[in-house]
Design an enzyme around this catalytic site. Sequence first.
Site, PDB file in Angstrom:
ATOM      1  N   LEU A   1       1.137  -1.254   0.035  1.00  0.00           N
ATOM      2  CA  LEU A   1       0.391  -0.272  -0.353  1.00  0.00           C
ATOM      3  C   LEU A   1       0.895   1.356  -0.325  1.00  0.00           C
ATOM      4  CD1 LEU A   1      -3.401  -0.293   2.277  1.00  0.00           C
ATOM      5  CD2 LEU A   1      -3.388  -0.298  -0.153  1.00  0.00           C
ATOM      6  N   ASP A   2       0.553   1.825  -0.952  1.00  0.00           N
ATOM      7  CA  ASP A   2       1.338   3.763  -0.713  1.00  0.00           C
ATOM      8  C   ASP A   2       0.648   4.350   0.135  1.00  0.00           C
ATOM      9  OD1 ASP A   2       2.099   3.100  -3.703  1.00  0.00           O
ATOM     10  OD2 ASP A   2      -0.129   4.417  -4.079  1.00  0.00           O
ATOM     11  N   PRO A   3       2.209   4.514   0.865  1.00  0.00           N
ATOM     12  CA  PRO A   3       2.063   5.397   2.515  1.00  0.00           C
ATOM     13  C   PRO A   3       0.584   6.641   2.426  1.00  0.00           C
ATOM     14  CG  PRO A   3       4.535   5.464   1.571  1.00  0.00           C
ATOM     15  CD  PRO A   3       3.562   4.843   0.030  1.00  0.00           C
TER      16      PRO A   3
ATOM     17  N   ALA B   1      -1.883   5.722   1.243  1.00  0.00           N
ATOM     18  CA  ALA B   1      -2.910   4.946   1.247  1.00  0.00           C
ATOM     19  C   ALA B   1      -3.146   4.662   2.946  1.00  0.00           C
ATOM     20  CB  ALA B   1      -2.954   4.084   0.551  1.00  0.00           C
TER      21      ALA B   1
END
Length: 328
Positions: A46-48, A50
């Site tokens: 997961l992107d930071p 997100a």
Amino acid sequence: MARNKKGRIVNGWIVLDKPRGLTSTHAVARIKRLYDARKVGHAGTLDPLATGILPIALGEATKTVSYAVDDEKSYEFTVRWGIETTTDDAEGEAINISDDRPTVADIEAVLPGFIGSIKQVPPKFSAIKVNGNRAYDLARDGEEVELAARPVEIAELNIVECPVADHTVFAAVCGKGTYVRSLARDIGRELGCFGHVSALRRTRVGPFTLDGSVTLEDIDDARPSGIKPADLEVAQLDQETPETSADDGPARDDLLLPVEAALDGLEHLELSSSDASRLIRGQAVLMRGRDAPVFVGAAYATSRGKLVALVECDRGTLRPTRVFNLGR
């Protein structure tokens, strides 16, 4: 001499509701430290920026990570119209700007083109490797990154709400390898108004949902497994465990889901102790009689309620592909 392995032997899944601003790598490191676990991995970065479901596997559960990674995922995300960015999210610099804003009818007209099997170019700021280097490292160094389009599967894509003209909230169900940031970028280009993801929340990874998730605060507040509340009270008086609550709450291991939680989509076979022992030794098992499986494909086998092995089944013959050491 063999080097002693550090950490506890702990097996199972933590379904973490990842907070905004934390990388997946840092989340895994935090869980590893809290559980003092020997081995930890995660199912899907997961992107930071997100939030949401980040399934983290401990111990023997790492052998089942691929089943969660390959499964469907559900997202809720917000697109900010009028700006396309270098990263396809709110962290990047604006590269295309438009004063146009789409109506609900405009958006609904283009959505069918993004459902089903489609080709998608990943964001330049992604973890995909280019000649051995991560694309985001090359992009940050100012190098031009050209990524090829790849097939992805979008099962569902719907409008949730349009709170203001600049923003639309979507819900999506998609397969492995799909980038929601690319989806927002491409919808914006199709509408001619550009767009980027301003908020992203993952609500499901395969069988793992928000209903069964825990936060880092939940884990912080739980007492280390094997330590009684009375022991914690004494330790806290001595200031040995200042971060741990001494109330009568759950132990951290109680927050774990079983290893087989990731195998929800597979056939399940219950074996006798003797057949289980054969699988553990790497030997094939032939099941006969009324309860013999007739299907062909992957399954997981248990014995007396404990996970034994992942197997390939061919009309009653079971061949182990991964064996689990969970104690008997």
